[in-house]
Write a protein that holds these residues in place. Structure first.
Motif, PDB file in Angstrom:
ATOM      1  N   ASP A 148       0.828  -1.212   0.000  1.00 19.93           N
ATOM      2  CA  ASP A 148       0.000   0.000   0.000  1.00 19.93           C
ATOM      3  C   ASP A 148       0.860   1.259   0.000  1.00 19.93           C
ATOM      4  O   ASP A 148       0.544   2.251  -0.683  1.00 19.93           O
ATOM      5  CB  ASP A 148      -0.922  -0.007   1.214  1.00 19.93           C
ATOM      6  CG  ASP A 148      -1.950  -1.134   1.148  1.00 19.93           C
ATOM      7  OD1 ASP A 148      -2.063  -1.762   0.067  1.00 19.93           O
ATOM      8  OD2 ASP A 148      -2.602  -1.404   2.170  1.00 19.93           O
ATOM      9  N   TYR A 151       2.251   1.733  -3.473  1.00 17.80           N
ATOM     10  CA  TYR A 151       1.199   2.163  -4.402  1.00 17.80           C
ATOM     11  C   TYR A 151       0.862   3.642  -4.200  1.00 17.80           C
ATOM     12  O   TYR A 151       0.774   4.400  -5.175  1.00 17.80           O
ATOM     13  CB  TYR A 151      -0.038   1.295  -4.191  1.00 17.80           C
ATOM     14  CG  TYR A 151      -1.173   1.611  -5.153  1.00 17.80           C
ATOM     15  CD1 TYR A 151      -1.248   0.993  -6.391  1.00 17.80           C
ATOM     16  CD2 TYR A 151      -2.156   2.531  -4.809  1.00 17.80           C
ATOM     17  CE1 TYR A 151      -2.280   1.280  -7.267  1.00 17.80           C
ATOM     18  CE2 TYR A 151      -3.187   2.840  -5.684  1.00 17.80           C
ATOM     19  CZ  TYR A 151      -3.241   2.207  -6.914  1.00 17.80           C
ATOM     20  OH  TYR A 151      -4.256   2.510  -7.790  1.00 17.80           O
ATOM     21  N   GLU A 152       0.671   4.049  -2.960  1.00 17.42           N
ATOM     22  CA  GLU A 152       0.328   5.451  -2.710  1.00 17.42           C
ATOM     23  C   GLU A 152       1.462   6.392  -3.111  1.00 17.42           C
ATOM     24  O   GLU A 152       1.218   7.540  -3.494  1.00 17.42           O
ATOM     25  CB  GLU A 152      -0.010   5.628  -1.231  1.00 17.42           C
ATOM     26  CG  GLU A 152      -1.285   4.912  -0.805  1.00 17.42           C
ATOM     27  CD  GLU A 152      -1.540   5.041   0.686  1.00 17.42           C
ATOM     28  OE1 GLU A 152      -0.641   5.569   1.388  1.00 17.42           O
ATOM     29  OE2 GLU A 152      -2.616   4.622   1.155  1.00 17.42           O
ATOM     30  N   ALA A 155       1.831   5.416  -7.597  1.00 17.97           N
ATOM     31  CA  ALA A 155       0.723   5.208  -8.534  1.00 17.97           C
ATOM     32  C   ALA A 155       0.299   6.492  -9.254  1.00 17.97           C
ATOM     33  O   ALA A 155       0.116   6.473 -10.484  1.00 17.97           O
ATOM     34  CB  ALA A 155      -0.465   4.576  -7.820  1.00 17.97           C
ATOM     35  N   GLU A 177      -2.926  -0.272 -12.645  1.00 19.01           N
ATOM     36  CA  GLU A 177      -3.558  -1.229 -11.741  1.00 19.01           C
ATOM     37  C   GLU A 177      -3.126  -2.657 -12.064  1.00 19.01           C
ATOM     38  O   GLU A 177      -2.825  -3.443 -11.153  1.00 19.01           O
ATOM     39  CB  GLU A 177      -5.078  -1.104 -11.837  1.00 19.01           C
ATOM     40  CG  GLU A 177      -5.625   0.181 -11.238  1.00 19.01           C
ATOM     41  CD  GLU A 177      -7.138   0.234 -11.274  1.00 19.01           C
ATOM     42  OE1 GLU A 177      -7.745  -0.790 -11.684  1.00 19.01           O
ATOM     43  OE2 GLU A 177      -7.717   1.262 -10.896  1.00 19.01           O
ATOM     44  N   PHE A 180       0.434  -3.192 -10.769  1.00 15.77           N
ATOM     45  CA  PHE A 180       0.516  -3.392  -9.327  1.00 15.77           C
ATOM     46  C   PHE A 180      -0.095  -4.729  -8.921  1.00 15.77           C
ATOM     47  O   PHE A 180       0.362  -5.351  -7.945  1.00 15.77           O
ATOM     48  CB  PHE A 180      -0.181  -2.242  -8.601  1.00 15.77           C
ATOM     49  CG  PHE A 180       0.713  -1.076  -8.337  1.00 15.77           C
ATOM     50  CD1 PHE A 180       1.610  -1.101  -7.280  1.00 15.77           C
ATOM     51  CD2 PHE A 180       0.688   0.040  -9.142  1.00 15.77           C
ATOM     52  CE1 PHE A 180       2.444  -0.027  -7.031  1.00 15.77           C
ATOM     53  CE2 PHE A 180       1.528   1.121  -8.915  1.00 15.77           C
ATOM     54  CZ  PHE A 180       2.414   1.084  -7.854  1.00 15.77           C
ATOM     55  N   TRP A 184       1.854  -7.528  -6.842  1.00 12.77           N
ATOM     56  CA  TRP A 184       1.370  -8.171  -5.620  1.00 12.77           C
ATOM     57  C   TRP A 184       1.438  -9.684  -5.735  1.00 12.77           C
ATOM     58  O   TRP A 184       1.702 -10.381  -4.741  1.00 12.77           O
ATOM     59  CB  TRP A 184      -0.050  -7.710  -5.326  1.00 12.77           C
ATOM     60  CG  TRP A 184      -0.668  -8.341  -4.115  1.00 12.77           C
ATOM     61  CD1 TRP A 184      -1.759  -9.138  -4.068  1.00 12.77           C
ATOM     62  CD2 TRP A 184      -0.209  -8.215  -2.755  1.00 12.77           C
ATOM     63  NE1 TRP A 184      -2.025  -9.527  -2.787  1.00 12.77           N
ATOM     64  CE2 TRP A 184      -1.087  -8.971  -1.957  1.00 12.77           C
ATOM     65  CE3 TRP A 184       0.850  -7.543  -2.156  1.00 12.77           C
ATOM     66  CZ2 TRP A 184      -0.941  -9.072  -0.580  1.00 12.77           C
ATOM     67  CZ3 TRP A 184       1.017  -7.650  -0.781  1.00 12.77           C
ATOM     68  CH2 TRP A 184       0.129  -8.402  -0.008  1.00 12.77           C
ATOM     69  N   VAL A 200       7.573  -1.943 -11.361  1.00 16.12           N
ATOM     70  CA  VAL A 200       6.153  -1.706 -11.660  1.00 16.12           C
ATOM     71  C   VAL A 200       6.016  -0.840 -12.904  1.00 16.12           C
ATOM     72  O   VAL A 200       5.127  -1.059 -13.738  1.00 16.12           O
ATOM     73  CB  VAL A 200       5.466  -1.065 -10.445  1.00 16.12           C
ATOM     74  CG1 VAL A 200       4.001  -0.772 -10.748  1.00 16.12           C
ATOM     75  CG2 VAL A 200       5.574  -1.973  -9.231  1.00 16.12           C
ATOM     76  N   PRO A 315      -5.398   1.486  -2.882  1.00 19.04           N
ATOM     77  CA  PRO A 315      -4.512   0.310  -2.891  1.00 19.04           C
ATOM     78  C   PRO A 315      -5.198  -0.968  -2.428  1.00 19.04           C
ATOM     79  O   PRO A 315      -4.904  -2.053  -2.929  1.00 19.04           O
ATOM     80  CB  PRO A 315      -3.375   0.726  -1.947  1.00 19.04           C
ATOM     81  CG  PRO A 315      -3.930   1.846  -1.132  1.00 19.04           C
ATOM     82  CD  PRO A 315      -4.912   2.546  -2.000  1.00 19.04           C
ATOM     83  N   ARG A 319      -5.309  -4.394  -4.618  1.00 14.92           N
ATOM     84  CA  ARG A 319      -4.779  -5.646  -4.077  1.00 14.92           C
ATOM     85  C   ARG A 319      -5.844  -6.740  -4.077  1.00 14.92           C
ATOM     86  O   ARG A 319      -5.575  -7.877  -4.483  1.00 14.92           O
ATOM     87  CB  ARG A 319      -4.258  -5.385  -2.663  1.00 14.92           C
ATOM     88  CG  ARG A 319      -3.581  -6.553  -2.027  1.00 14.92           C
ATOM     89  CD  ARG A 319      -2.672  -6.118  -0.885  1.00 14.92           C
ATOM     90  NE  ARG A 319      -3.109  -4.924  -0.198  1.00 14.92           N
ATOM     91  CZ  ARG A 319      -3.984  -4.898   0.804  1.00 14.92           C
ATOM     92  NH1 ARG A 319      -4.540  -6.021   1.213  1.00 14.92           N
ATOM     93  NH2 ARG A 319      -4.304  -3.758   1.400  1.00 14.92           N
TER      94      ARG A 319
END
Length: 404
Positions: A148, A151-152, A155, A177, A180, A184, A200, A315, A319
């Protein structure tokens, strides 16, 4: 009998960085490992992996290059040695300056310095030095929390970069998306990577520039262009470039990567990446002469990506969406495997064990002339029959050799 585990190797991008940090070409590295240049290129791009003795030799060489790179970084991080103060006449300074460097100096007014030892019999004790408090330990993040946070952090910027590559807002968001979600699924590998954002980013770029996107019905219709005429012209100019040229331009002038890093991420050699960058700049400058300067081009790319209202999902939703997709693919693979096994078992059960030739059905044959009964013999046929009857039935006599 158990097999020994394979020698661990760094990721393909790290292999290339180590080679370029040591100022080695692929040919030189191939000579040291005793392989071809094409093999080194395949190892650094991740298309193939070394095995056996080649893998051990390659791993030892990479370990040596990593140690040399760490030593170079350590030397560059050390502070420079203090140089002595030179007197313009007599050379190095002497007297009070040298005395100061050799030991503590007492002030004639306030007495000895705080760091000097007290004279015996003075009755004063040295003050204990304060013990530094230990730094607070941060609790280790769980894999979900680390994902997370990554991603934050990255992204929103990746969505804007994907928009520069595709010119489509929805495709840019979906590409990030999907990237990511793939990260994951392979989180242990991504978490140990030296540049997880680059991992990524490369995956998102591959999905965004995939040629199969043109066959999707939702991406056949064009999206509304930017409102500003300058942004619209710049975006159209970018989309006229080839996918690899566009990607190289965005990485170098948009993201700000170095040329070797850009070449490594695009899986190309450094000269090829430089040629793509020059061609892309010439194309952009030919249509927009004001962007001939790389700094102005970087600023305009940033403004173009920031002008659009692009959003990224939460996120947690990304996920969980990746987990749902992984479960669906797993169940589909299990169902297909079970169906294949069932079909094979049914075929083995019902298939005949020996070959039985098929019996062809009867078919009426037409057009055959009817059989004709034999008629009376002619005079020549009678003579021939009588001649055959008069001859010996056993043929001529047997010839035997005799002595005369």
């Amino acid at each position: 009998m158990t097999r020994s585990p394979a020698t661990p190797l760094p990721p393909p991008k790290a292999r290339r960085r180590l080679r370029e940090a040591a100022a080695l070409t692929q040919t030189q590295l191939a000579t040291r490992v005793n392989v071809t240049r094409a093999t080194i290129r395949a190892w650094e791009s991740g298309r193939t992996a070394p095995r056996g003795r080649k893998r051990e030799a390659y791993a030892r060489l990479l370990t040596t290059l990593a140690e040399e790179d760490a030593a170079r970084r350590t030397r560059s991080a050390l502070p420079p040695e203090p140089t002595p103060v030179l007197d313009p006449v007599s050379g190095p300074a002497s007297g009070p300056a040298s005395d100061t460097a050799s030991g503590p100096v007492s002030d004639p007014v306030s007495g000895p310095e705080k760091g000097s030892e007290p004279e015996p019999g003075s009755g004063s004790e040295p003050e204990p030095e304060p013990v530094p408090e230990p730094a607070p330990e941060h609790p280790a993040l769980t894999p979900a929390q680390a994902f997370d946070a990554l991603y934050e952090f990255s992204a929103p910027a990746l969505v804007r970069q994907a928009y520069l590559l595709t010119g489509r807002r929805e495709l840019a968001r979906e590409s990030v998306e999907r990237a990511f979600q793939t990260a994951w699924e392979r989180w242990p590998e991504v978490a140990r990577d030296r540049d997880p954002v680059g991992w990524v980013r490369a995956t998102a770029y591959e999905f965004a520039l995939s040629p199969w996107q043109r066959f999707r019905p939702r991406h056949r219709q064009p999206e509304p262009p930017p409102a500003d005429p300058g942004d619209r012209t710049l975006l159209n100019t970018l989309l006229r470039l080839g996918p690899q040229h566009r990607r190289t331009l965005v990485l170098y002038d948009g993201v700000g990567l170095d040329l070797p890093e850009t070449a490594a991420e695009t899986e190309a050699s450094t000269p090829a990446a430089a040629n793509r960058l020059l061609h892309a700049r010439e194309t952009v400058a030919g249509r927009l002469p004001a962007l001939a300067d790389s700094r102005v081009l970087h600023q305009r790319l940033t403004e173009l990506a920031s002008a659009e209202r692009l959003w990224a999902a939460k996120p947690t939703g990304v996920r969980k969406g990746g987990e749902r997709r992984a479960r669906f693919r797993t169940r589909a693979a299990i169902a297909f495997t079970v169906a294949l096994i069932g079909a094979t078992a049914l075929t083995v059960r019902t298939a005949p064990t020996h070959y039985e030739p098929p019996v062809s059905p009867g078919v009426a044959v037409r057009g055959v002339p009817p059989r004709v009964a034999p008629g009376s013999l002619s005079e020549a046929e009678r003579e021939l029959r009588q001649k055959l009857r008069d001859r010996l039935q056993d043929g001529p006599e047997r010839l035997e050799p005799r002595l005369e």
